[in-house]
Design an enzyme around this catalytic site. Structure first.
Site, PDB file in Angstrom:
ATOM      1  N   GLY A  64       0.776  -1.164   0.147  1.00 21.38           N
ATOM      2  CA  GLY A  64       0.070   0.129  -0.041  1.00 21.38           C
ATOM      3  C   GLY A  64       0.751   1.305   0.142  1.00 21.38           C
ATOM      4  N   GLY A 118       4.983   5.536   4.889  1.00 24.46           N
ATOM      5  CA  GLY A 118       6.407   5.176   5.163  1.00 24.46           C
ATOM      6  C   GLY A 118       6.573   3.660   5.207  1.00 24.46           C
ATOM      7  CD  GLU A 136      -6.592  -2.255  -1.931  1.00 26.30           C
ATOM      8  OE1 GLU A 136      -6.898  -1.140  -1.277  1.00 26.30           O
ATOM      9  OE2 GLU A 136      -7.096  -3.380  -1.486  1.00 26.30           O
TER      10      GLU A 136
END
Length: 433
Positions: A216, A219, A239
């Site tokens: 995703g 950091g 995704e």
């Protein structure tokens, strides 16, 4: 159009005026809007400027890019329905001015099928090609599911990259279009802090060559990716495609040769990053943008033997329940694809699911590892699906562990200043003898 992108054939059909677009849209009671950079800003502005054209309209969308009056409930005849909150919808939902529908991301197309009789889809696309097709560009998401099933009204934007995958729409499937060029929204890379690097090291050392990754934003994912550039034959099935994937690809770490599905392809359902990422995906046959009901389907994810999912949460309790969409008991986002990939890796042959969090919040005054979740918190990843939990103080594998064992493991990776207090609470609960 970016000057280094090839020019497509001109559109041999008269573009609609703003008035035409408004007339078309006013015939519908449900408008489905693509997410992130699939959002047709110019067309949505038309709706915001002419609300009286609609009698009873619902607008359905995830992850909007801009604040609008209809989002804030300014028009009684238009109701905005969100499926994933952003900074624009968060307050609107908390004050009752828009709706939030819980969902698993992979089920969004089916959910919209059920909730939206006779919808029209609004999105932005690349210019038309010589065969009469537009590309949804950075988007596949739930929008691509409706190609051939619902009429489209599109904003043709020369800044939208042309991508490959199941995200192309023919001019014959378009009820209306308008030409409007504007640069795409960009998501700058989150800086990598020392705490991110510490967490990332625990994750990266458990990722093998040949693994397929879902990563995703933030950091920690950026830090993990920075540690994988010397890995080989990595695959991507995620995704959201981010700049980190571009970094791994240019480093030669991604080949996709070990994948069982979509071999040698970088698979995602939407793309959000900086311009260099948009340049990378433009006309890149290595990248496939596919509908979310395929990409995020746990049954598809599970086909990758060495699937690795990296996600985040805001807090976790001794049971292993992860509250990833609420903060201090208030709604912040939604489920997204965390549960999709959390379930998928559990069924994969050698799947690994990492959920990362900082050990504390509010300048080390609150432990994110708790005996019980904050009241009104929403469980995103259940105690039955949780695998690895990672903080800057270590990694705990909870899968297959008893509640007693989980409690001890979690206390061991909590911030040291809270371990005594957590141990005391665990004894009160009977979880530590």
């Amino acid at each position: 159009m970016r000057k280094d992108w090839p020019t497509m054939s001109p559109l041999h059909k008269q573009a609609n005026t703003k008035s035409d677009i408004l007339t078309i849209l006013s015939n519908y009671q449900h408008i489905i809007v693509s997410m992130a950079n699939g959002e047709a800003d110019y067309i949505l502005n038309i709706i915001d400027e002419h609300p009286d054209a609609f009698t009873n309209l619902k607008i359905h969308q995830m992850l909007e890019m801009k604040n609008r009056k209809f989002i804030q409930g300014d028009f009684p005849n238009i109701r905005y329905v969100s499926y994933f909150l952003s900074k624009y919808t968060r307050q609107a939902f908390l004050t009752g001015n828009c709706d939030l529908v819980p969902n698993h991301f992979h089920q969004m197309p089916r959910l919209l099928d059920e909730l939206c009789p006779n919808p029209v889809v609004v999105c932005q696309t690349s210019p038309i090609d010589e065969d009469g097709y537009f590309s949804l560009g950075t988007a596949g998401d739930y929008t691509a599911h409706f190609i051939g099933k619902a009429p489209f009204v599109i904003q043709v934007n020369n800044y939208v990259p042309r991508t490959h995958g199941k995200n192309k729409i023919h001019i014959s499937q378009v009820e209306g279009f308008i030409q409007h060029d504007q640069p795409l929204n960009e998501l700058p890379n989150a800086p990598i802090r020392e705490i991110d690097q510490q967490i990332a090291e625990y994750v990266a050392e458990r990722i093998d060559n040949g693994s397929t990754l879902q990563v995703g934003i933030g950091g920690v994912p950026n830090a993990v990716i920075s540690l994988l550039k010397n890995h080989r034959d990595l695959g991507i099935h995620t995704e959201m495609l981010t700049d980190g994937v571009y970094d791994l690809a240019t480093a030669g770490a991604i080949t996709g040769k070990k994948k069982n599905t979509h071999q040698e392809k970088i698979v995602a359902t939407f793309v959000y990053g900086t311009q260099r990422l948009y340049d990378f995906i433009n006309n890149n046959e290595r990248v496939e943008i596919l509908p979310v009901n395929h990409v995020n389907d746990p049954r598809v994810i599970a086909q990758e033997d060495n699937m690795v999912a990296i996600n985040a949460t805001t807090e976790i309790d001794f049971y292993g329940q992860c509250a990833s969409e609420t903060v201090a008991g208030k709604y912040y986002s939604s489920t997204g694809g965390q549960t999709d990939f959390g379930s998928g890796v559990r069924f994969a042959k050698n799947g690994k699911g990492f959920i990362c969090l900082y050990s504390t919040a509010k300048n080390d005054t609150i432990s994110r590892i708790k005996p019980m979740l904050t009241p009104a918190s929403v469980v995103t990843t259940s105690k039955n699906d949780v695998d690895f939990i990672v903080t800057e103080y270590g990694i705990a594998q909870l899968k297959g562990k008893s509640i007693f064992a989980r409690t001890k493991e979690l206390i061991n990776i909590a911030h040291p200043k809270f371990r005594e207090e957590l141990t005391f609470e665990a004894r009160k609960m009977g979880f530590i003898i």
